[in-house]
Write a protein that holds these residues in place. Sequence first.
Motif, PDB file in Angstrom:
ATOM      1  N   MET A   1      30.843  38.885  29.435  1.00 29.82           N
ATOM      2  CA  MET A   1      31.920  38.047  29.438  1.00 29.82           C
ATOM      3  C   MET A   1      31.453  37.178  30.443  1.00 29.82           C
ATOM      4  N   PRO A   2      31.608  35.554  30.108  1.00 29.67           N
ATOM      5  CA  PRO A   2      31.213  34.671  31.115  1.00 29.67           C
ATOM      6  C   PRO A   2      32.069  34.454  32.007  1.00 29.67           C
ATOM      7  N   ALA A   3      31.638  33.694  33.200  1.00 31.29           N
ATOM      8  CA  ALA A   3      32.185  33.720  34.462  1.00 31.29           C
ATOM      9  C   ALA A   3      33.562  32.639  34.195  1.00 31.29           C
ATOM     10  N   ALA A   4      34.537  33.135  34.941  1.00 30.04           N
ATOM     11  CA  ALA A   4      35.642  32.250  34.745  1.00 30.04           C
ATOM     12  C   ALA A   4      35.388  30.677  35.308  1.00 30.04           C
ATOM     13  N   THR A   5      35.839  29.852  34.521  1.00 22.35           N
ATOM     14  CA  THR A   5      35.737  28.262  34.697  1.00 22.35           C
ATOM     15  C   THR A   5      36.811  27.609  35.427  1.00 22.35           C
ATOM     16  N   HIS A   6      37.700  28.377  35.896  1.00 23.44           N
ATOM     17  CA  HIS A   6      38.989  28.027  36.226  1.00 23.44           C
ATOM     18  C   HIS A   6      39.333  28.800  37.694  1.00 23.44           C
ATOM     19  N   HIS A   7      40.246  28.595  38.322  1.00 25.27           N
ATOM     20  CA  HIS A   7      40.631  29.371  39.657  1.00 25.27           C
ATOM     21  C   HIS A   7      41.800  30.148  39.894  1.00 25.27           C
ATOM     22  N   LEU A   8      42.082  31.189  38.914  1.00 26.76           N
ATOM     23  CA  LEU A   8      43.227  32.178  38.898  1.00 26.76           C
ATOM     24  C   LEU A   8      43.147  32.608  40.127  1.00 26.76           C
ATOM     25  N   CYS A   9      44.425  32.424  40.826  1.00 26.86           N
ATOM     26  CA  CYS A   9      44.514  33.174  42.112  1.00 26.86           C
ATOM     27  C   CYS A   9      44.919  34.501  42.114  1.00 26.86           C
ATOM     28  N   VAL A  10      44.106  35.468  42.579  1.00 28.99           N
ATOM     29  CA  VAL A  10      44.349  36.839  42.661  1.00 28.99           C
ATOM     30  C   VAL A  10      44.364  37.460  43.900  1.00 28.99           C
ATOM     31  N   LEU A  11      45.458  38.355  44.068  1.00 34.20           N
ATOM     32  CA  LEU A  11      45.746  39.054  45.383  1.00 34.20           C
ATOM     33  C   LEU A  11      45.288  40.154  45.297  1.00 34.20           C
ATOM     34  N   VAL A  12      44.587  41.017  45.905  1.00 31.23           N
ATOM     35  CA  VAL A  12      44.177  42.552  45.773  1.00 31.23           C
ATOM     36  C   VAL A  12      44.627  43.259  46.704  1.00 31.23           C
ATOM     37  N   VAL A  13      45.534  44.312  46.868  1.00 33.00           N
ATOM     38  CA  VAL A  13      46.318  44.834  47.666  1.00 33.00           C
ATOM     39  C   VAL A  13      45.915  46.404  47.652  1.00 33.00           C
ATOM     40  N   ASP A  14      45.326  46.876  48.422  1.00 36.81           N
ATOM     41  CA  ASP A  14      45.011  48.264  48.651  1.00 36.81           C
ATOM     42  C   ASP A  14      44.573  48.749  50.141  1.00 36.81           C
ATOM     43  N   ASP A  15      45.187  49.721  50.554  1.00 35.36           N
ATOM     44  CA  ASP A  15      45.267  50.382  51.989  1.00 35.36           C
ATOM     45  C   ASP A  15      44.013  50.831  52.355  1.00 35.36           C
ATOM     46  N   HIS A  16      43.112  51.041  51.254  1.00 37.34           N
ATOM     47  CA  HIS A  16      41.735  51.175  51.714  1.00 37.34           C
ATOM     48  C   HIS A  16      40.927  49.779  51.686  1.00 37.34           C
ATOM     49  N   GLU A  17      40.507  49.491  52.918  1.00 36.01           N
ATOM     50  CA  GLU A  17      39.878  48.075  53.125  1.00 36.01           C
ATOM     51  C   GLU A  17      38.787  48.002  52.395  1.00 36.01           C
ATOM     52  N   SER A  18      37.959  48.947  52.140  1.00 41.51           N
ATOM     53  CA  SER A  18      36.750  48.737  51.226  1.00 41.51           C
ATOM     54  C   SER A  18      37.001  48.645  49.885  1.00 41.51           C
ATOM     55  N   THR A  19      37.868  49.101  49.411  1.00 44.75           N
ATOM     56  CA  THR A  19      38.390  48.830  47.826  1.00 44.75           C
ATOM     57  C   THR A  19      38.940  47.466  47.569  1.00 44.75           C
ATOM     58  N   ALA A  20      39.631  47.040  48.596  1.00 52.12           N
ATOM     59  CA  ALA A  20      40.123  45.633  48.484  1.00 52.12           C
ATOM     60  C   ALA A  20      39.074  44.672  48.747  1.00 52.12           C
ATOM     61  N   GLN A  21      38.093  44.878  49.445  1.00 52.28           N
ATOM     62  CA  GLN A  21      37.087  43.840  49.890  1.00 52.28           C
ATOM     63  C   GLN A  21      36.257  43.746  48.543  1.00 52.28           C
ATOM     64  N   ILE A  22      36.185  44.987  48.008  1.00 56.16           N
ATOM     65  CA  ILE A  22      35.094  44.957  46.791  1.00 56.16           C
ATOM     66  C   ILE A  22      35.660  44.392  45.780  1.00 56.16           C
ATOM     67  N   LEU A  23      36.689  44.576  45.373  1.00 59.95           N
ATOM     68  CA  LEU A  23      37.472  44.096  44.200  1.00 59.95           C
ATOM     69  C   LEU A  23      37.685  42.617  44.155  1.00 59.95           C
ATOM     70  N   ALA A  24      37.929  42.228  45.645  1.00 60.09           N
ATOM     71  CA  ALA A  24      38.064  40.965  45.922  1.00 60.09           C
ATOM     72  C   ALA A  24      36.720  40.035  45.639  1.00 60.09           C
ATOM     73  N   GLU A  25      35.702  40.655  46.307  1.00 56.95           N
ATOM     74  CA  GLU A  25      34.344  40.070  46.010  1.00 56.95           C
ATOM     75  C   GLU A  25      34.051  40.260  44.587  1.00 56.95           C
ATOM     76  N   TYR A  26      34.267  41.010  43.782  1.00 54.44           N
ATOM     77  CA  TYR A  26      33.869  40.980  42.235  1.00 54.44           C
ATOM     78  C   TYR A  26      34.561  40.178  41.767  1.00 54.44           C
TER      79      TYR A  26
END
Length: 127
Positions: A1-26
């Motif tokens: 799947m090609p990278a998104a060309t727009h900027h949908l804003c997504v909030l990633v909420v998880d009490d495990h900081e590493s999970t929230a950080q990794i998903l947000a970075e992805y």
Amino acid sequence: MPAATHHLCVLVVDDHESTAQILAEYLRGLGYDAFPATSGEQALALADEHRPECVLLDLHMPGMNGVELGRQLRRKFRGEVTLIAMTGEDAQAMVYKLMLAICDHVITKPVDLDQLKRVLSVADPDG
């Protein structure tokens, strides 16, 4: 799947900081604006600041859980936000009940990244 060309804003909420950080970075790697939060309270503050169009939320968090956070986000944004529940629970009855109650989609943990991309493409009006 090609990278998104727009900027949908997504909030990633998880009490495990590493999970929230990794998903947000992805998600940033796919071209989305993504912001991690580790609590319901932090998520509400970030939501005020960034006005997300989509929220990935862990259902089982200490303090304000994902169900309550989802309800508050629905009220705050008058339903104009896509909520995607993340849960380690595999009980189908619970998953469907939650999905009908507050969420637009439910994905199980560990998060399948291809499934996440498919769900976000449905949530993204420009995708």
